[in-house]
Design a protein around this motif. Structure first.
Motif, PDB file in Angstrom:
ATOM      1  N   SER A 207      45.275  37.081  43.084  1.00 55.85           N
ATOM      2  CA  SER A 207      45.071  36.406  41.873  1.00 55.85           C
ATOM      3  C   SER A 207      45.553  35.079  41.798  1.00 55.85           C
ATOM      4  CB  SER A 207      45.457  37.170  40.638  1.00 55.85           C
ATOM      5  OG  SER A 207      46.727  37.413  40.865  1.00 55.85           O
ATOM      6  N   ASP A 208      46.414  34.717  42.775  1.00 53.95           N
ATOM      7  CA  ASP A 208      46.989  33.174  42.783  1.00 53.95           C
ATOM      8  C   ASP A 208      45.963  32.294  43.333  1.00 53.95           C
ATOM      9  OD1 ASP A 208      49.563  34.084  41.998  1.00 53.95           O
ATOM     10  OD2 ASP A 208      50.509  34.440  43.827  1.00 53.95           O
ATOM     11  N   LEU A 209      44.960  32.803  43.885  1.00 52.65           N
ATOM     12  CA  LEU A 209      43.716  31.947  44.132  1.00 52.65           C
ATOM     13  C   LEU A 209      42.858  31.318  43.079  1.00 52.65           C
ATOM     14  CD1 LEU A 209      42.693  33.722  47.300  1.00 52.65           C
ATOM     15  CD2 LEU A 209      43.975  31.621  47.273  1.00 52.65           C
ATOM     16  N   LYS A 210      43.256  32.008  41.787  1.00 51.24           N
ATOM     17  CA  LYS A 210      42.348  31.672  40.615  1.00 51.24           C
ATOM     18  C   LYS A 210      41.817  30.553  40.546  1.00 51.24           C
ATOM     19  CE  LYS A 210      41.988  32.705  35.829  1.00 51.24           C
ATOM     20  NZ  LYS A 210      42.749  33.271  34.633  1.00 51.24           N
ATOM     21  N   ASP A 211      42.944  29.702  40.388  1.00 53.59           N
ATOM     22  CA  ASP A 211      42.687  28.140  39.981  1.00 53.59           C
ATOM     23  C   ASP A 211      42.441  27.108  41.187  1.00 53.59           C
ATOM     24  OD1 ASP A 211      43.176  28.697  37.383  1.00 53.59           O
ATOM     25  OD2 ASP A 211      45.059  28.581  37.492  1.00 53.59           O
ATOM     26  N   MET A 212      42.398  27.715  42.471  1.00 55.01           N
ATOM     27  CA  MET A 212      42.200  26.994  43.647  1.00 55.01           C
ATOM     28  C   MET A 212      40.868  26.705  43.715  1.00 55.01           C
ATOM     29  SD  MET A 212      45.196  28.117  46.213  1.00 55.01           S
ATOM     30  CE  MET A 212      46.824  28.592  45.690  1.00 55.01           C
TER      31      MET A 212
ATOM     32  N   ASP B 272      45.575  46.461  41.806  1.00 58.77           N
ATOM     33  CA  ASP B 272      44.503  46.312  40.510  1.00 58.77           C
ATOM     34  C   ASP B 272      43.359  45.545  40.978  1.00 58.77           C
ATOM     35  OD1 ASP B 272      43.200  46.393  38.417  1.00 58.77           O
ATOM     36  OD2 ASP B 272      45.023  45.078  37.111  1.00 58.77           O
ATOM     37  N   PRO B 273      42.161  46.090  41.040  1.00 55.51           N
ATOM     38  CA  PRO B 273      41.034  45.453  41.158  1.00 55.51           C
ATOM     39  C   PRO B 273      40.666  44.187  40.314  1.00 55.51           C
ATOM     40  CG  PRO B 273      40.514  47.626  41.042  1.00 55.51           C
ATOM     41  CD  PRO B 273      41.978  47.724  40.692  1.00 55.51           C
ATOM     42  N   GLN B 274      41.217  44.103  39.177  1.00 59.70           N
ATOM     43  CA  GLN B 274      41.060  43.028  38.234  1.00 59.70           C
ATOM     44  C   GLN B 274      41.792  42.029  39.056  1.00 59.70           C
ATOM     45  OE1 GLN B 274      39.391  43.024  35.384  1.00 59.70           O
ATOM     46  NE2 GLN B 274      39.661  40.673  35.600  1.00 59.70           N
TER      47      GLN B 274
ATOM     48  N   LEU C  63      41.692  52.853  44.762  1.00 60.98           N
ATOM     49  CA  LEU C  63      41.763  51.543  44.350  1.00 60.98           C
ATOM     50  C   LEU C  63      40.852  50.683  45.624  1.00 60.98           C
ATOM     51  CD1 LEU C  63      45.371  50.965  42.702  1.00 60.98           C
ATOM     52  CD2 LEU C  63      43.271  51.170  41.543  1.00 60.98           C
ATOM     53  N   GLU C  64      41.317  50.995  46.633  1.00 60.27           N
ATOM     54  CA  GLU C  64      41.012  50.219  47.815  1.00 60.27           C
ATOM     55  C   GLU C  64      39.371  50.312  47.923  1.00 60.27           C
ATOM     56  OE1 GLU C  64      42.732  50.826  51.718  1.00 60.27           O
ATOM     57  OE2 GLU C  64      44.429  50.953  50.854  1.00 60.27           O
TER      58      GLU C  64
END
Length: 405
Positions: free
Chosen positions: A24-29, A46-48, A80-81
């Protein structure tokens, strides 16, 4: 790292546990460009998080590769996978290779999936007939299975254009989906080989495959005795067939469509001793294979009892290429000329019945240290004797022709 919002190049990231890098750290890139590899997706809990990464919103990305670990233990959450790939809502290609403990594949929610390739997943038993379809129309275009030894059946979506199944030992049936019957059948290429327990292949559906142009079925030794039955896709152009349960000597008249121009026959244990044209069906023995007159290319492999083919070629008026491989007892073949290329290969000179003196030197005999070679000669016949040692790759001129090995 998530604060690097202007970053344009990021070749690879590794997902880590705890306070390490999260997908999720890729969100704003949003400015990422080029290729991106994401490793360690098995750590996504978490798939989210995968959805938050908004990878499909990064318009500059050209290629995306995603990797899970090769380690299979109790620490992994299989449910989850399964959900993580579904979180990438615009995923078009999915390749799964060498997953020894994968039993079931649940990707029916990926409505954008166009290409599905699965290799060497020995325990896979089900991919679900809703893969790429479910309540939404499928957009699948190409499907490949290889080395999936536990997969027993496959139901092909109507939109699939290319289907290839190889070395799936427990596969018993392949059929078209009955979902969305209003959709035309799009299958253009069908290849099935070395599926030793396959019994049914599009049973009673072959004539409905109006788009099918290429069909290969080889080494399916338990295919239902009713196949082939003389009912073929009406626009078939290329057929590669042989080594089935029903010997070729029992096939009889096959009523091949007039569109068929390329035929490759594999004759192991076929019981065939000669060839004739379909027009001679009433005057030939049951051990004679009936060839359609529309052929422009004919390839015959491993017919141990065939001695002659020259006579039938005279009646194949459209024939442009004739390839004969490993037919040790064949004694005569037609002469190559400006409109017909003849290629012959046997394993050794000692087991060939061809006589180099039979046509006053018109035949050229060549001993080659090769397994498979292609000879293109327009002016004279050339016979290839293939030994077992490797041939050095390259090109050489042979008697005015071109040898390509």
């Amino acid at each position: 790292m998530g604060g690097l919002t202007s970053l344009q190049t990021l070749s690879k990231v590794i997902i880590e546990k705890g306070s390490g890098f999260k997908v999720s750290d890729l969100k704003d890139m949003s400015n990422l460009q080029g290729d991106l590899i994401i490793d360690g997706l098995d750590e996504v809990t978490d798939p989210q998080q995968a959805m938050d990464a908004n990878l499909m919103g990064k318009k500059g990305l050209v290629s995306l590769e995603m990797y899970w670990t090769y380690s299979f233990d109790d620490s992994r959450n299989s449910i989850l996978e399964y959900e993580v790939p579904s979180s990438f809502e615009k995923l078009t290609q999915l390749t799964i290779e060498d997953c020894p403990n994968l039993v079931e594949l649940s990707i029916g929610l990926i409505s954008t999936l166009e290409y599905l390739f699965i290799y060497n997943c020995k325990k896979l038993v089900s991919i679900g007939e809703n893969v790429g379809s479910s309540n939404r129309k499928s957009v699948l275009r190409e499907v490949r299975f290889s080395g999936c030894d536990s997969l027993e059946s496959y139901i092909c979506a109507n939109t699939v254009e290319k289907l290839w199944i190889e070395d799936c030992d427990t596969m018993t049936s392949v059929s078209m989906s009955t979902t969305f019957k209003e959709l035309p059948l799009s299958l253009r290429s069908l290849e099935v080989d070395y599926c030793k327990n396959l019994k049914s292949l599009f049973h009673e559906q072959l004539q409905s495959l109006t788009s099918l142009e290429k069909m290969m079925i080889i080494s399916c030794e338990n295919m239902n005795d009713s196949f082939p039955s003389g009912l073929w896709p009406p626009n078939l152009r290329k057929l590669i067939i042989g080594e089935l349960k029903k010997p070729m000597s029992e096939w009889g008249l096959q009523n091949c469509p007039t569109s068929l121009v390329e035929l490759s026959l594999h004759g192991d244990d076929s019981g065939i001793t000669s060839f004739a044209t379909e027009g001679d069906a009433t005057n030939t023995a049951s051990t004679s294979f009936l060839l359609p007159p529309s052929l422009t290319s004919l390839y015959i492999w491993n017919f141990n009892d065939v001695e002659s083919i020259s006579e039938v070629v005279k009646h194949l008026t459209h024939l442009q290429e004739l390839d004969i491989w490993k037919c040790p007892n064949i004694k005569d073949v037609p002469q190559s000329n400006s409109s017909l290329t003849v290629n012959v290969c046997v394993l050794s000179k000692t087991n060939s019945q061809l006589d180099p003196n039979s046509t006053d030197g018109a035949l050229t005999f060549i001993l080659l240290d090769a397994l498979f070679v292609t000879m293109e000669l327009k002016l004279s016949n050339t016979y290839l004797y293939c030994a077992n040692s490797p041939w050095k790759y390259g090109k050489e001129s042979v008697n005015g022709g071109t040898l390509i090995a």
